[in-house]
Design an enzyme around this catalytic site. Sequence first.
Site, short mmCIF file in Angstrom:
data_model
loop_
_atom_site.label_atom_id
_atom_site.label_comp_id
_atom_site.label_asym_id
_atom_site.label_seq_id
_atom_site.Cartn_x
_atom_site.Cartn_y
_atom_site.Cartn_z
N LYS A 42 33.92 34.97 49.15
CA LYS A 42 33.27 36.12 49.75
C LYS A 42 32.58 36.97 48.69
CE LYS A 42 37.34 36.33 52.63
NZ LYS A 42 38.58 37.07 52.84
N GLU A 98 26.42 32.76 43.06
CA GLU A 98 27.84 33.00 42.80
C GLU A 98 28.01 34.40 42.21
OE1 GLU A 98 30.76 32.67 43.39
OE2 GLU A 98 31.70 30.97 42.38
N ASP A 99 29.16 35.01 42.46
CA ASP A 99 29.41 36.34 41.92
C ASP A 99 29.64 36.31 40.41
OD1 ASP A 99 31.81 34.99 42.20
OD2 ASP A 99 32.85 36.60 43.25
N ASP A 102 33.64 32.20 35.54
CA ASP A 102 34.76 32.51 34.65
C ASP A 102 35.08 31.23 33.87
OD1 ASP A 102 36.90 34.02 33.67
OD2 ASP A 102 38.24 33.39 35.25
N PHE A 151 39.04 41.62 33.62
CA PHE A 151 39.04 41.39 35.07
C PHE A 151 38.27 42.51 35.75
CE2 PHE A 151 40.45 40.85 39.38
CZ PHE A 151 40.40 39.47 39.50
N ARG A 164 36.14 45.30 47.00
CA ARG A 164 34.84 44.65 47.18
C ARG A 164 33.75 45.67 47.51
NH1 ARG A 164 35.69 39.08 47.50
NH2 ARG A 164 37.52 38.37 48.60
P1 IMP Z 1 36.13 30.00 37.89
O1 IMP Z 1 36.29 28.77 38.74
O2 IMP Z 1 37.28 30.16 36.93
O3 IMP Z 1 34.81 30.08 37.20
O4 IMP Z 1 36.30 31.25 38.84
C1 IMP Z 1 35.31 31.67 39.68
C2 IMP Z 1 35.86 32.56 40.76
O5 IMP Z 1 37.00 33.30 40.31
C3 IMP Z 1 34.84 33.61 41.12
O6 IMP Z 1 33.99 33.16 42.14
C4 IMP Z 1 35.71 34.77 41.55
O7 IMP Z 1 36.03 34.65 42.90
C5 IMP Z 1 36.96 34.62 40.72
N1 IMP Z 1 36.93 35.51 39.52
C6 IMP Z 1 36.79 35.14 38.24
N2 IMP Z 1 36.80 36.20 37.41
C7 IMP Z 1 36.95 37.28 38.21
C8 IMP Z 1 37.00 38.69 37.94
O8 IMP Z 1 36.92 39.19 36.80
N3 IMP Z 1 37.15 39.48 39.04
C9 IMP Z 1 37.23 39.00 40.32
N4 IMP Z 1 37.17 37.70 40.60
C10 IMP Z 1 37.04 36.83 39.56
#
Ligand code: IMP
Length: 179
Positions: A42, A98-99, A102, A151, A164
């Site tokens: 979301k 994508e938001d 990470d 974070f 959010r």
């Molecule tokens: P990844 O697969 O580790 O790249 O994680 C991606 C997903 O983790 C994002 O789409 C977010 O939903 C969540 N995420 C990663 N870092 C953060 C953060 O700092 N705050 C909130 N959500 C995060």
Amino acid sequence: METAIERVLLTEEEIKKRIKEIAYEIKKDFPKGDIILIGVLKGSVMFVADLMRALDFNVTMDFMAVSSYGNSSETSGIVRILKDLDFDIEGKDVIIVEDIIDTGTTLKYLYEYLKARNPKTLKICCLLDKPERRKVNIEADYVGFKIPDAFVVGYGLDYAEKFRNLPYVGILKEDIYKK
Ligand code: IMP
């Protein structure tokens, strides 16, 4: 809600300005429009909505939902599709929106998954990028902001489904998620 925020990282104005610039880059790459934005639920909802309005040509949107962190702030490394696309993307110009990237696990998986459906082009647009945290090799074509390893919440990003609706991106106080 605001008391859980250590400090504001990106203001509403900074985000708005950067989205206009990203829209300009996308328009340069796809001058005729007719692109599909695929938002990852979301967290990307606000970003997709604002980016779409900044693109003054034919653009459609679709959404996918994948499993993410749940209530913890660390990724599990396991990606599950919870909602698939409504439309066929074969032969289309597609941008995954994508938001945040990470570790890159989610996006890498999604990219391969969508690539297998034979879009004409497949690009990645993310609002935030935490390069220091990357575990798999994936880069976005359009990046809003590179941010430090912290974070963050707000502008669609959550912690345990909260925050959010903050109009800005802020660093969450450690004691909130380390409890
Ligand atoms: P990844 O697969 O580790 O790249 O994680 C991606 C997903 O983790 C994002 O789409 C977010 O939903 C969540 N995420 C990663 N870092 C953060 C953060 O700092 N705050 C909130 N959500 C995060």
